[in-house]
Structures are given as structure tokens and as C-alpha cells.
Design a protein around this motif. Structure first.
Motif, short mmCIF file in Angstrom:
data_model
loop_
_atom_site.label_atom_id
_atom_site.label_comp_id
_atom_site.label_asym_id
_atom_site.label_seq_id
_atom_site.Cartn_x
_atom_site.Cartn_y
_atom_site.Cartn_z
N VAL A 247 39.23 30.41 30.73
CA VAL A 247 37.97 29.66 30.69
C VAL A 247 37.75 29.21 29.25
N ASP A 248 37.58 27.90 29.06
CA ASP A 248 37.43 27.33 27.71
C ASP A 248 38.58 27.78 26.80
N GLY A 249 39.78 27.89 27.40
CA GLY A 249 40.96 28.26 26.62
C GLY A 249 41.11 29.74 26.37
N ILE A 250 40.14 30.54 26.82
CA ILE A 250 40.20 32.00 26.63
C ILE A 250 40.87 32.63 27.85
N GLN A 251 41.95 33.39 27.66
CA GLN A 251 42.66 34.00 28.78
C GLN A 251 41.76 35.01 29.49
N ILE A 252 41.74 34.94 30.81
CA ILE A 252 40.95 35.87 31.61
C ILE A 252 41.79 37.12 31.88
N THR A 253 41.26 38.27 31.47
CA THR A 253 41.98 39.54 31.66
C THR A 253 41.24 40.51 32.57
N SER A 254 40.03 40.13 33.04
CA SER A 254 39.32 40.97 33.99
C SER A 254 38.23 40.16 34.68
N ILE A 255 37.85 40.61 35.87
CA ILE A 255 36.77 39.95 36.60
C ILE A 255 35.46 40.08 35.83
N ASN A 256 35.21 41.26 35.25
CA ASN A 256 33.96 41.45 34.49
C ASN A 256 33.88 40.49 33.32
N GLN A 257 35.01 40.23 32.67
CA GLN A 257 35.03 39.28 31.56
C GLN A 257 34.60 37.89 32.04
N LEU A 258 35.14 37.48 33.19
CA LEU A 258 34.79 36.17 33.75
C LEU A 258 33.31 36.12 34.10
N GLN A 259 32.79 37.19 34.72
CA GLN A 259 31.38 37.21 35.10
C GLN A 259 30.48 37.14 33.88
N ARG A 260 30.81 37.91 32.83
CA ARG A 260 29.98 37.90 31.62
C ARG A 260 30.01 36.53 30.95
N TYR A 261 31.18 35.92 30.90
CA TYR A 261 31.29 34.61 30.25
C TYR A 261 30.47 33.58 31.02
N THR A 262 30.54 33.65 32.34
CA THR A 262 29.77 32.72 33.17
C THR A 262 28.27 32.88 32.92
N GLN A 263 27.80 34.14 32.90
CA GLN A 263 26.37 34.39 32.72
C GLN A 263 25.87 34.01 31.33
N ASP A 264 26.77 34.06 30.35
CA ASP A 264 26.38 33.69 28.98
C ASP A 264 26.34 32.17 28.77
#
Length: 468
Positions: A247-264
Motif C-alpha cells: 500500500v503506497d509502496g509499503i510492503q504488507i506483512t500483516s493484516i493488522n498493518q493493513l488495517q492500521r494503515y487504512t484507518q490512519d
């Protein structure tokens, strides 16, 4: 069947027996500690009938069918009795001819702590046994084709000639049920030679390689298993079976990471990079709040550990079947489900405090809400003619009942245990009048919370579909 009747029936089948089991735990602990139990009641007063007497205890049936209670000598439901209040108990003891009675106050602090903790404790035991029963009588399992989604160039899987879309039929002659099982097999057989039976279109053949997960990257990727119509991901053109890798060039390494990035990034356009077949696409998506106030893009996702032996395996054509396990395997499965429930609860609390889920999604529920949750579960059991939905629900409610009662809140078992701990630290108990007043205040606050949750559950019924 009417949803109201199903809710009432689930309440009767689940919560009432669990409350009785809870009180039975207190009863057994009191007996083991030598505390005189004057009454064990099914239902709450007023009393309908005395069923029988055994030893020092009378067993009663009461008019309010909302569980049960234990009435030990020296305690008034949730608090120790004062000397003045004890006179009624002493008169009852004298009339029954009970010899050498022992009150709760006369028990040592460790005996009292055991007595108070035994109710929640037996609920934990009941939950474990229920999970084992579910495994014994049969529960659904998912079985899927294990398909190769992508390959790391030069990896063992790539050099063995595997291709995207290949289906892994067996590993060393063993059928595995899912991609997760395949990754677990690799991790458990490091350095061993393995033979994969591969289905490619109409062709079937074997490939041999060494089970080596050293090619694996860290973490997990987000594999889209569902989309919410009308939400940003659906409108942007994301698809089921897309694999989110960045997401935005940042490698996704966990579902929680994706959820936090989305919410931010509420209201901000983010670039979601996905693998779709043999293509890599970057799709702009703008996260927004859903109807529950949670900032999301509207996808259901499963975590995939990428590149075991240089490939990412995914589930295709999943089907569900019911399987009853032998005793040994059922016990192991029941224990695993019991412990995983606590892991899920921990994740839920962690996500609540970190803001990953909204407070509205963590609303407390009353007995009305439990009925609203249990009604559809009971309906599922009736429709499928299977015990596992309602029995699993009972196990989860049993754990919830135990944890709730262990909260260090006056009026609950945990609050009473807290007073015993304070007594051990101080070297003397608190005056019964003062402790009783604190428990009374706590009980009134709890009753207020219960009233609020009852009203809320009536005005805003729980939609079990929104919890999935």
C-alpha cells in the motif's frame, strides 16, 4: 420458528444451565472447604418448593427461572453478613439441628478465595468439555484445493517446474485440507525430501524437492475473500482472490498493518498494489467509515504466509464437511479451540484499545442480547440437525461468564477475591459492614448497567450478520 421464541429457547438452553453450573462450582468448593451450605437453589426466590434435603443443605426450586444460587452460612448472595444478620442463619441452623456449622467468615482467606474462584473456574472447565464434545460429535471442517498463486524466481518450487495455477493434490501421499495446512507441513518437515502430486489441467504428475521454507518472506499477505458492495474497494475494482502485497509502496506483512494503515488514512486516496493472476496492479482506493463507524475499504481478508519453498499457496474451491474425531484427537482439538478462544479475546481487547475496532462494535450485552445472539445459532443447529453451533456458542458464553465474574468489581466474584487479597496484605479482614456497603454500591452500579444494556438491546437489537 419466530426469532423471539428462538432467542428465549437459546437463553433457556445455554445461559440458565451455565449459571447453575457456576453456582455448583461455588457449592462444591464450599463443601470441600467445610463451609456450611444452607441452600442450593434452582431459579431465584420466591421459593416454589423444597425438593429434598441432604446433609446440611436443602435443595429448592424457585419461581424466577434465571439460573440458581448458593446460600452459604454467613453470606448474603454477594457479601458477608453482619452479626445482626447472622442471627437468622443461626436460628435456621438450630431448627435443622446442624452440628458444628462453619460460616464463610470462619473459613481461612485461601479457603474463601477458593470458594469464590470456583464458580468461574468450573465455567472454564465446562467450556473445555463442551469444545471436546463438539469435536467428538462432529463439527464442520473446510477442505479446499491448494493452488499455487505466485512463485519466487529461482526458488525450489520454481526450479522444480511448478507454475501458477497448479493444484497440489498430495504431499508425500497425504491429502491436506488447506494452504495453511500446507505451510504448516513445510515448517514441520524442514530439510526432508518431499514429493508433491500436481494437477495441471488434465495432466497429473509428481515433483520432488526439499522441504525448505528459507525462501519465505516475513509476515503475511492479505488475500481478499470477500467484498462489501458499495464500499470503496468494491467501487475501485478490487476483486476476490486479489492478493494485497503493498500500500503506497509499503510492503504488507500483516493484516493488522493493513488495517492500521487504512484507518490512519480516512478520506485520503491510497495506492493498493495487488497480484491478480500473473499481473501486478496498482489501484487507488479511498478509505471511509462504514455503518459501524469503522474506517475501512470494505474487504474480507485472510492472511497468507507467502512463499513457502518459494511459492504462495491459496485455497480454491473450498467445501465444508462434518467430521467426528476419535477421543484422543477430540481432546487435543477441544484444548486447541479452548486456548484459541482466549487468543481471540486478547486480540479483540488489543484492537479495541488500539482503535482497530470501534467501541460500538464492543458493546456490552444483556440477557436479551445473548438471546438475540443465540437465536440464529439455535436456528442453525435446528436447520442442520447438528449440535455443534449451539454447543460451541454455549462454550463461548461459559468463558465469557467466567471472565466477567472474575472482573475486580465489587459485587462480582473477582471483587470479593480482591477483598481477600487486601485482607492478606493487611493481615486482617475489612469490617463486614464496610465491605458489605462497597459490594452493595457495586451491585447497584451493575444493576444500572444491566438495565441500560437491556434497554439498548431492545431498542437496538443485535444483528448477528453485522458481527461476521
Amino acid at each position: 420458528m419466530d426469532s423471539f421464541l428462538l432467542g428465549v429457547a437459546s437463553f433457556m438452553l445455554v445461559l440458565i444451565p451455565l449459571v447453575i453450573i457456576h453456582e455448583f462450582g461455588h457449592f462444591i468448593a464450599a463443601k470441600l472447604s467445610g463451609i456450611t451450605v444452607l441452600e442450593f437453589g434452582i431459579g431465584f426466590p420466591p421459593r416454589a418448593a423444597v425438593l429434598f434435603r441432604k446433609g446440611d443443605t436443602i435443595y429448592t426450586l424457585n419461581w424466577l427461572p434465571i439460573g440458581g444460587f448458593v446460600r452459604p452460612y454467613g453470606e448474603d448472595m454477594v457479601k458477608p453478613k453482619t452479626e445482626e444478620e447472622l442471627s437468622t442463619d443461626r436460628q435456621e441452623i438450630e431448627e435443622r439441628g446442624i452440628k458444628n456449622p462453619k460460616s464463610v467468615n470462619e473459613a481461612g482467606p485461601w479457603q474463601r478465595m477458593f470458594f469464590m474462584a470456583a464458580g468461574p473456574g468450573i465455567n472454564f472447565v465446562a467450556a473445555l468439555l463442551l469444545f471436546i464434545v463438539v469435536a467428538l460429535v462432529g463439527q464442520p471442517y473446510a477442505r479446499a484445493d491448494i493452488a499455487v498463486y505466485d512463485l519466487i524466481p529461482g526458488s525450489p518450487a520454481d526450479e522444480a517446474g511448478l507454475q501458477q495455477g497448479d493444484v497440489i493434490e498430495t504431499v508425500n501421499g497425504e491429502h491436506l485440507d488447506s494452504a495453511a495446512d500446507f505451510n504448516d507441513w513445510i515448517a514441520a518437515h524442514q530439510g526432508e525430501e518431499m514429493t508433491l502430486q500436481i494437477q495441471r489441467g488434465d495432466e497429473q504428475f509428481d515433483v520432488t524437492m526439499t522441504a525448505d521454507a528459507s525462501e519465505s518472506t516475513d509476515g503475511e499477505r492479505a488475500y481478499i475473500t470477500g467484498l462489501t458492495e458499495g464500499m470503496p474497494a468494491y467501487d475501485a475494482g478490487l476483486q476476490i482472490e486479489d492478493l494485497i502485497v503493498a500500500v503506497d509502496g509499503i510492503q504488507i506483512t500483516s493484516i493488522n498493518q493493513l488495517q492500521r494503515y487504512t484507518q490512519d488514512h480516512e478520506g485520503e486516496e491510497i495506492q493498493v498494489t495487488v497480484l491478480r493472476g500473473d499481473e501486478q496492479l496498482t489501484i487507488p482506493v479511498t478509505p471511509r467509515e462504514d455503518s459501524d463507524g469503522v474506517v475501512r475499504i470494505g474487504i474480507e481478508i485472510a492472511g497468507l504466509k507467502p512463499a513457502a519453498i518459494g511459492l504462495t499457496a491459496v485455497n480454491r474451491d473450498t467445501e465444508t464437511y462434518t467430521r467426528a474425531l476419535p477421543v484422543g484427537e477430540a481432546v487435543k482439538t477441544g484444548v486447541n479451540q479452548f486456548t484459541s478462544t482466549f487468543e481471540l479475546l486478547y486480540d479483540f481487547v488489543h484492537d479495541l484499545f488500539t482503535g482497530a475496532i470501534s467501541p460500538s462494535a464492543a458493546r456490552p450485552v444483556s440477557v436479551i442480547g445473548i438471546g438475540q445472539l443465540g437465536g440464529p445459532v439455535l436456528e442453525q443447529s435446528l436447520d442442520e440437525n447438528a449440535a455443534y453451533p449451539i454447543v460451541t456458542f454455549a462454550a463461548i458464553i461459559s468463558i465469557s461468564l467466567a471472565l466477567t465474574n472474575l472482573l475486580p468489581v465489587p459485587g462480582l466474584d473477582g471483587g470479593r477475591i480482591l477483598f481477600v487479597i487486601i485482607e492478606l496484605i493487611r493481615g486482617k479482614p475489612m469490617a463486614p459492614e464496610r465491605e458489605g456497603l462497597i459490594h452493595l454500591i457495586g451491585l447497584l452500579l451493575l444493576l444500572g448497567l444491566i438495565a441500560f444494556t437491556v434497554i439498548n438491546d431492545i431498542i437496538n437489537p443485535i444483528n448477528i450478520g453485522s458481527l461476521k
